[in-house]
Design a protein around this motif. Structure first.
Motif, PDB file in Angstrom:
ATOM      1  N   ARG A  18      14.148  12.564  32.781  1.00  0.00           N
ATOM      2  CA  ARG A  18      12.777  12.050  32.786  1.00  0.00           C
ATOM      3  C   ARG A  18      12.388  11.547  31.405  1.00  0.00           C
ATOM      4  NH1 ARG A  18       8.372  14.014  30.776  1.00  0.00           N
ATOM      5  NH2 ARG A  18       6.941  13.244  32.366  1.00  0.00           N
ATOM      6  N   ASP A  19      12.939  12.149  30.352  1.00  0.00           N
ATOM      7  CA  ASP A  19      12.589  11.750  28.995  1.00  0.00           C
ATOM      8  C   ASP A  19      13.159  10.391  28.600  1.00  0.00           C
ATOM      9  OD1 ASP A  19      11.183  14.129  28.780  1.00  0.00           O
ATOM     10  OD2 ASP A  19      12.851  15.205  27.847  1.00  0.00           O
ATOM     11  N   ASP A  20      14.041   9.824  29.411  1.00  0.00           N
ATOM     12  CA  ASP A  20      14.560   8.474  29.152  1.00  0.00           C
ATOM     13  C   ASP A  20      13.592   7.392  29.617  1.00  0.00           C
ATOM     14  OD1 ASP A  20      16.803   9.684  28.148  1.00  0.00           O
ATOM     15  OD2 ASP A  20      18.176   8.950  29.703  1.00  0.00           O
ATOM     16  N   LEU A  21      12.518   7.792  30.312  1.00  0.00           N
ATOM     17  CA  LEU A  21      11.529   6.837  30.813  1.00  0.00           C
ATOM     18  C   LEU A  21      10.275   6.895  29.950  1.00  0.00           C
ATOM     19  CD1 LEU A  21      11.812   7.579  34.647  1.00  0.00           C
ATOM     20  CD2 LEU A  21      12.995   5.805  33.335  1.00  0.00           C
ATOM     21  N   HIS A  22       9.507   5.804  29.995  1.00  0.00           N
ATOM     22  CA  HIS A  22       8.236   5.779  29.271  1.00  0.00           C
ATOM     23  C   HIS A  22       7.238   4.900  30.023  1.00  0.00           C
ATOM     24  CE1 HIS A  22      10.542   2.353  27.694  1.00  0.00           C
ATOM     25  NE2 HIS A  22       9.375   1.764  27.555  1.00  0.00           N
ATOM     26  N   ALA A  23       5.966   5.193  29.808  1.00  0.00           N
ATOM     27  CA  ALA A  23       4.884   4.465  30.482  1.00  0.00           C
ATOM     28  C   ALA A  23       4.798   3.038  29.962  1.00  0.00           C
ATOM     29  CB  ALA A  23       3.559   5.183  30.246  1.00  0.00           C
ATOM     30  N   ASN A  24       4.276   2.168  30.813  1.00  0.00           N
ATOM     31  CA  ASN A  24       3.943   0.825  30.336  1.00  0.00           C
ATOM     32  C   ASN A  24       2.530   0.878  29.756  1.00  0.00           C
ATOM     33  OD1 ASN A  24       1.902   0.191  32.402  1.00  0.00           O
ATOM     34  ND2 ASN A  24       3.619   0.048  33.821  1.00  0.00           N
ATOM     35  N   GLY A  25       2.115  -0.158  29.086  1.00  0.00           N
ATOM     36  CA  GLY A  25       0.814  -0.136  28.421  1.00  0.00           C
ATOM     37  C   GLY A  25      -0.296  -0.822  29.182  1.00  0.00           C
ATOM     38  N   TYR A  26      -0.123  -1.081  30.453  1.00  0.00           N
ATOM     39  CA  TYR A  26      -1.124  -1.871  31.167  1.00  0.00           C
ATOM     40  C   TYR A  26      -1.498  -1.344  32.542  1.00  0.00           C
ATOM     41  CZ  TYR A  26       3.106  -3.338  33.473  1.00  0.00           C
ATOM     42  OH  TYR A  26       4.291  -3.329  34.144  1.00  0.00           O
ATOM     43  N   ASN A  27      -0.905  -0.284  33.012  1.00  0.00           N
ATOM     44  CA  ASN A  27      -1.138   0.166  34.380  1.00  0.00           C
ATOM     45  C   ASN A  27      -2.628   0.430  34.626  1.00  0.00           C
ATOM     46  OD1 ASN A  27      -1.046   1.248  36.940  1.00  0.00           O
ATOM     47  ND2 ASN A  27       0.467   2.815  36.463  1.00  0.00           N
ATOM     48  N   PRO A  28      -3.236  -0.282  35.575  1.00  0.00           N
ATOM     49  CA  PRO A  28      -4.664  -0.084  35.839  1.00  0.00           C
ATOM     50  C   PRO A  28      -4.949   1.057  36.803  1.00  0.00           C
ATOM     51  CG  PRO A  28      -3.846  -1.827  37.228  1.00  0.00           C
ATOM     52  CD  PRO A  28      -2.684  -1.385  36.355  1.00  0.00           C
ATOM     53  N   ASN A  29      -3.913   1.674  37.338  1.00  0.00           N
ATOM     54  CA  ASN A  29      -4.091   2.700  38.350  1.00  0.00           C
ATOM     55  C   ASN A  29      -4.480   4.024  37.704  1.00  0.00           C
ATOM     56  OD1 ASN A  29      -4.085   3.841  40.889  1.00  0.00           O
ATOM     57  ND2 ASN A  29      -1.888   4.199  40.923  1.00  0.00           N
ATOM     58  N   PHE A  30      -5.487   4.673  38.277  1.00  0.00           N
ATOM     59  CA  PHE A  30      -5.913   5.988  37.835  1.00  0.00           C
ATOM     60  C   PHE A  30      -5.865   6.921  39.033  1.00  0.00           C
ATOM     61  CE2 PHE A  30      -9.274   9.166  37.660  1.00  0.00           C
ATOM     62  CZ  PHE A  30      -8.914   9.841  36.524  1.00  0.00           C
ATOM     63  N   VAL A  31      -5.302   8.083  38.834  1.00  0.00           N
ATOM     64  CA  VAL A  31      -5.257   9.082  39.902  1.00  0.00           C
ATOM     65  C   VAL A  31      -6.040  10.293  39.429  1.00  0.00           C
ATOM     66  CG1 VAL A  31      -3.763  10.603  41.256  1.00  0.00           C
ATOM     67  CG2 VAL A  31      -3.058   8.254  40.804  1.00  0.00           C
ATOM     68  N   ALA A  32      -7.014  10.702  40.229  1.00  0.00           N
ATOM     69  CA  ALA A  32      -7.846  11.859  39.884  1.00  0.00           C
ATOM     70  C   ALA A  32      -7.036  13.149  39.972  1.00  0.00           C
ATOM     71  CB  ALA A  32      -9.059  11.921  40.819  1.00  0.00           C
ATOM     72  N   LYS A  33      -7.546  14.184  39.324  1.00  0.00           N
ATOM     73  CA  LYS A  33      -6.833  15.462  39.259  1.00  0.00           C
ATOM     74  C   LYS A  33      -6.473  16.027  40.637  1.00  0.00           C
ATOM     75  CE  LYS A  33      -6.869  19.986  37.104  1.00  0.00           C
ATOM     76  NZ  LYS A  33      -7.539  20.893  36.188  1.00  0.00           N
ATOM     77  N   PRO A  34      -7.382  15.974  41.643  1.00  0.00           N
ATOM     78  CA  PRO A  34      -6.988  16.511  42.952  1.00  0.00           C
ATOM     79  C   PRO A  34      -5.785  15.787  43.556  1.00  0.00           C
ATOM     80  CG  PRO A  34      -9.370  16.252  42.854  1.00  0.00           C
ATOM     81  CD  PRO A  34      -8.801  15.601  41.625  1.00  0.00           C
TER      82      PRO A  34
END
Length: 171
Positions: A18-34
């Motif tokens: 998993r540590d070989d992956l990284h986030a992109n800087g533009y994802n507009p998606n937000f997922v709430a805590k639930p």
């Protein structure tokens, strides 16, 4: 896109740290805590059913939230810190952003009536309790109660009468 099963990215799923992956800087998606908690429950109960989509350099195109919850020690331990990945050929940045949006928006939303039927079936036919439905579907008690009750509201509101009183008739 090339034609044929072997040409599809899904035919090339690989397990990567998993540590070989990284986030992109533009994802507009937000997922709430639930919903994040529900995603954890989904992976813990059902296993990995969807891979993360990434570029060859490890930048995530789709699956950021699956990647995020994969840091949970219980999920991490399931696969020794590895996550399933499908690599896309390196698209232009604009195409990659469009791909991210398509993956997010294509999931749609749940209709109330079908969800009411599912909740009623889970409780009445499958024998789940309200707390079990709450936990396993990531719902609040009020949501489960309202969905379960969806079919019985009209009958209770009329008190068994087949016609409404004159108080219900607009003038």
């Amino acid at each position: 896109m090339k034609i044929g099963r072997d040409a599809q990215p899904l035919s090339r799923i690989e397990w990567v740290p998993r540590d070989d992956l990284h986030a992109n800087g533009y994802n507009p998606n937000f997922v709430a805590k639930p919903e994040l908690l529900l995603l954890k429950t989904s992976i813990l109960e059902d296993g990995w059913t969807q891979p993360i989509v990434a570029r060859p350099d490890g930048e995530i195109v789709d699956g950021f939230h699956r990647w995020t919850v994969s840091a949970d020690p219980r999920i991490y331990a399931m696969t020794d810190g590895y996550v399933p990945v499908v690599r896309l050929l390196p698209p232009a940045t604009g195409d990659q952003m469009l791909s991210t949006i398509r993956h997010n928006r294509a999931r749609g939303e749940h209709g109330v009536l079908p969800m009411a039927g599912i909740v009623r079936r889970l409780i009445d036919e499958e024998g789940l309790t309200v707390p079990q439905v709450m936990e396993r579907c990531g719902m609040e008690k009020e949501e489960v109660t309202r969905l379960y009750d969806r079919g019985g509201m009209t009958e209770r509101g009329t008190g068994g009468r087949t016609r409404f009183s004159k108080g219900w008739t607009p003038k």
